[in-house]
Design a protein around this motif. Structure first.
Motif, PDB file in Angstrom:
ATOM      1  N   LEU A   1      11.080  15.349   8.282  1.00 17.00           N
ATOM      2  CA  LEU A   1      11.728  14.843   7.068  1.00 17.00           C
ATOM      3  C   LEU A   1      12.308  13.447   7.260  1.00 17.00           C
ATOM      4  N   MET A   2      12.282  12.946   8.488  1.00 19.12           N
ATOM      5  CA  MET A   2      12.835  11.611   8.737  1.00 19.12           C
ATOM      6  C   MET A   2      11.966  10.519   8.127  1.00 19.12           C
ATOM      7  N   ARG A   3      10.661  10.709   8.155  1.00 14.45           N
ATOM      8  CA  ARG A   3       9.774   9.700   7.587  1.00 14.45           C
ATOM      9  C   ARG A   3       8.560  10.391   6.989  1.00 14.45           C
ATOM     10  N   GLY A   4       8.785  11.089   5.895  1.00 13.15           N
ATOM     11  CA  GLY A   4       7.710  11.755   5.188  1.00 13.15           C
ATOM     12  C   GLY A   4       7.151  10.864   4.095  1.00 13.15           C
ATOM     13  N   ARG A   5       6.072  11.297   3.516  1.00  8.16           N
ATOM     14  CA  ARG A   5       5.518  10.594   2.353  1.00  8.16           C
ATOM     15  C   ARG A   5       6.161  11.124   1.073  1.00  8.16           C
ATOM     16  N   GLU A   6       6.260  12.431   0.964  1.00  3.19           N
ATOM     17  CA  GLU A   6       6.978  13.016  -0.163  1.00  3.19           C
ATOM     18  C   GLU A   6       8.386  13.361   0.314  1.00  3.19           C
ATOM     19  N   PHE A   7       9.394  12.987  -0.479  1.00  2.33           N
ATOM     20  CA  PHE A   7      10.771  13.187  -0.025  1.00  2.33           C
ATOM     21  C   PHE A   7      11.700  13.335  -1.229  1.00  2.33           C
TER      22      PHE A   7
ATOM     23  N   LYS B   1       0.810  -1.215   0.000  1.00  2.00           N
ATOM     24  CA  LYS B   1       0.000   0.000   0.000  1.00  2.00           C
ATOM     25  C   LYS B   1       0.849   1.273   0.000  1.00  2.00           C
ATOM     26  N   GLU B   2       2.155   1.142   0.243  1.00  2.00           N
ATOM     27  CA  GLU B   2       3.015   2.323   0.204  1.00  2.00           C
ATOM     28  C   GLU B   2       3.127   2.902  -1.201  1.00  2.00           C
ATOM     29  N   LEU B   3       2.803   2.071  -2.212  1.00  2.00           N
ATOM     30  CA  LEU B   3       2.838   2.534  -3.601  1.00  2.00           C
ATOM     31  C   LEU B   3       1.545   3.287  -3.901  1.00  2.00           C
TER      32      LEU B   3
ATOM     33  N   VAL C   1       2.131   4.485   6.088  1.00  2.00           N
ATOM     34  CA  VAL C   1       0.902   4.325   6.859  1.00  2.00           C
ATOM     35  C   VAL C   1       0.847   5.331   8.004  1.00  2.00           C
ATOM     36  N   ARG C   2       2.007   5.674   8.547  1.00  2.00           N
ATOM     37  CA  ARG C   2       2.044   6.637   9.644  1.00  2.00           C
ATOM     38  C   ARG C   2       3.243   7.559   9.477  1.00  2.00           C
ATOM     39  N   PRO C   3       3.136   8.545   8.584  1.00  2.00           N
ATOM     40  CA  PRO C   3       4.251   9.474   8.411  1.00  2.00           C
ATOM     41  C   PRO C   3       4.481  10.254   9.702  1.00  2.00           C
ATOM     42  N   ARG C   4       5.739  10.424  10.066  1.00  2.00           N
ATOM     43  CA  ARG C   4       6.052  11.126  11.302  1.00  2.00           C
ATOM     44  C   ARG C   4       7.514  11.561  11.274  1.00  2.00           C
TER      45      ARG C   4
END
Length: 572
Positions: A149-155, A91-93, A143-146
């Protein structure tokens, strides 16, 4: 550059949704602003740091012989279906349809696209090797961006792809990239480790991660206290040197364990060690449901199971799947009487008379033995390594440090070239599959990791190599002509010396300017005030050490340049 007409919206208060230091400080220092979950605007100060990291990456990638290109962010599904990843990635895609009802995705990585380029353009061994890279915005629907910038969806990511005629050439390309990555992170002023890693959804033969060491890191790095071996938790092997129980096998007993839910509670209730309580976990491995058993004092490693089973993915089964597979309630799964393939960790093989779930509510079975009571399909290493385990390279002892993954390199082999038919003609005119490697650096993660590694209670302490500006000049008394004139003179002289600097010419109190300077993290702060100037001096503050140096105003230029050079050469 002048702060009076620049855009640096600093904040005094910490944002409520920021959990880690880098996220808090980047928002407070006016570097990023949230647009949506895991999606950010890069404001001027943040963008300057991003661009500096990108330019360092370009320098060493180009020196290593890689060639920069730019591929589309939107990728047609056909390419991902060719590689087989369309139905595997998860689902990350982020998938969507265009107006013609055709399937597309936002590329989280670009193996398929670059392989398509090469298979269409490269025909002969004479055209190889080649390494193509890009620096591009990507999207992964976490599923849980947080963590900012360490764990974003857009990067923003640098991804490179090497193409060689054989494994020997691929090994050489891999080595060049590994060396280039070391130079990149050293040039960014970061302390890091190179660790063995699992290849994950990218696939391939082997891989290494580059971890910036930081106490606030979200990843754990296993390393040896006696040699240079290092690996991430997913990859680090646990040597099968567990002590074997010498007990005599006892008859099975069914025990009511009402309200005893955790391993620790069950162990205490039954008066046994936690290692004697064996957890049976029901997992989904591709299209199969399997059971995996580990000791109660160990942690399951899904990556090791995935690799052992050669499964496209491994995840915990749903509650419905568990109930169906075990014919029992959640929390009481056990190996006896279930119609599943059962895999067990090597440590379980050495146990006798252990405890398992009874596949009934509030029931555990005591004195269970795998040689007698159920069949294990295979034993292997299925657990996370921990401090004190033995090093596979030298027999030393594992220690654990925290780190932040900023780069990952993979030797892919022919995974994509075979599925997508990327071939070349060798010297004998025969078609051969191209051997690939891929190499990624998270640009935003590198920036965030630099802050996690370099900060204090006042704010960011940038390595000078990637600081938004190297120097800030602060005229303390903006209504004093001598202060303003010296500030402007020194500002112009430093510009002529190609120093990246900003002057805080705002009509603000000195304390506000000092606090903002510490928050943003300029490596060198030059304070020019009426009192020190009456002595013919200026004050230079080194952010990294906190040292304050008073020097003659006529020596200020040479002193700033000296400190700047020593910061670049890591002498301060």
């Amino acid at each position: 550059m002048r702060l009076s007409n620049y855009f640096v919206p600093t904040l005094r208060e910490t944002p409520s949704d920021a959990e880690v230091v880098s996220h808090k400080l980047m928002v407070r220092a006016g570097m990023i602003r949230k647009v949506a979950a895991g999606i950010y605007n890069y404001l001027p100060m943040g963008l300057r740091v991003i661009r500096k990291v990108e330019n360092i990456i370009r320098k060493y990638m180009n020196e290593a012989g890689a060639i920069e290109i730019l591929m589309p962010a939107v990728v047609p599904a056909e390419l991902w279906k060719e590689s087989g990843r369309w139905n595997v990635y998860g689902k990350e895609l982020l998938r969507f349809k265009d107006r013609h009802d055709r399937d597309f995705c936002m590329g989280p990585t670009h193996e398929e696209v670059v392989t398509d380029i090469v298979r269409n353009e490269i025909k002969s061994y004479k055209d190889l090797p080649i390494n193509l890279y890009q620096i591009q915005t990507k999207f992964r629907d976490e599923v849980r961006p947080r963590f900012g910038l360490m764990r974003g969806r857009e990067f923003i990511m640098k991804d490179a792809y090497s193409f060689d005629v054989d494994d020997e050439g691929a090994e050489k390309s891999y080595g060049l990239m590994r060396d280039a990555y070391c130079k990149i992170f050293e040039a960014c002023g970061l302390k890091y480790k190179v660790v063995e890693a699992d290849s994950g959804a990218i696939g391939g033969n082997f891989s290494h991660e580059f971890m910036v060491t930081a106490e606030t890191g979200e990843d754990f790095v296993i390393s040896c206290d006696s040699c240079d071996y290092a690996a991430n938790v997913e990859k680090a092997p646990v040597i099968d040197n567990f002590e074997e129980d010498d007990e005599v096998e006892k008859p099975i007993e069914k025990i009511v364990t009402k309200n005893q839910k955790t391993v620790e509670e069950v162990a205490k209730f039954l008066n046994v060690e936690t290692k004697k309580v064996v957890k049976t976990m029901i997992l989904k491995a591709g299209d199969d449901i399997v059971a995996v058993m580990i000791r109660g004092d160990h942690e399951l490693n899904l990556a090791k199971i995935k690799n052992f089973l050669n499964a496209p993915f491994v995840e915990f089964a749903t509650p419905e799947e568990i109930v169906k597979a075990t014919n029992g309630p959640l929390g009481f799964s056990g190996p006896i009487g279930i119609n599943l393939k059962i895999y067990a960790d090597n440590a379980v093989k050495k146990l006798k008379n252990f405890v398992v779930g009874g596949n009934e509510k509030d029931i555990h079975l005591v004195n269970v033995n795998h040689t007698r009571d159920f069949k294990v399909t295979a034993f292997s290493d299925f657990i996370n390594a921990k401090p004190g385990d033995k090093c596979p390279k030298c027999g030393g002892t594992y220690v654990i440090t925290k780190g932040i993954e900023v780069g990952h390199i993979f030797k892919l082999g022919t995974k994509y070239s075979k599925s997508m038919n990327a071939t070349y003609l060798d010297k004998d005119g025969k078609q051969q599959y191209i051997v690939m490697g891929c190499y990624g650096i998270g640009v935003g993660r590198t920036v965030a990791a630099a802050i996690e590694q370099n900060h204090d209670e006042k704010g960011i302490i940038w390595p000078i190599q990637i600081a938004p500006f190297e120097v800030v000049i602060i005229p303390i008394n903006t209504d004093d002509e001598d202060v303003v004139n010296l500030s402007e003179t020194l500002y112009k002289k430093l510009l002529k010396k190609s120093v990246e600097l900003i002057i805080d010419d705002r009509n603000e109190r000195a304390g506000v300017k000092f606090n903002d300077a510490d928050l943003v993290g300029y490596p060198i702060r030059v304070n020019i005030g009426k009192k020190t100037l009456e002595k013919g001096e200026v004050e230079i503050v080194i952010r990294k050490t906190g040292d304050k140096i008073n020097c003659k105003k006529d020596d200020a230029l040479s002193e700033i340049l000296r400190i700047r050079e020593e910061l670049y050469n890591n002498k301060i």
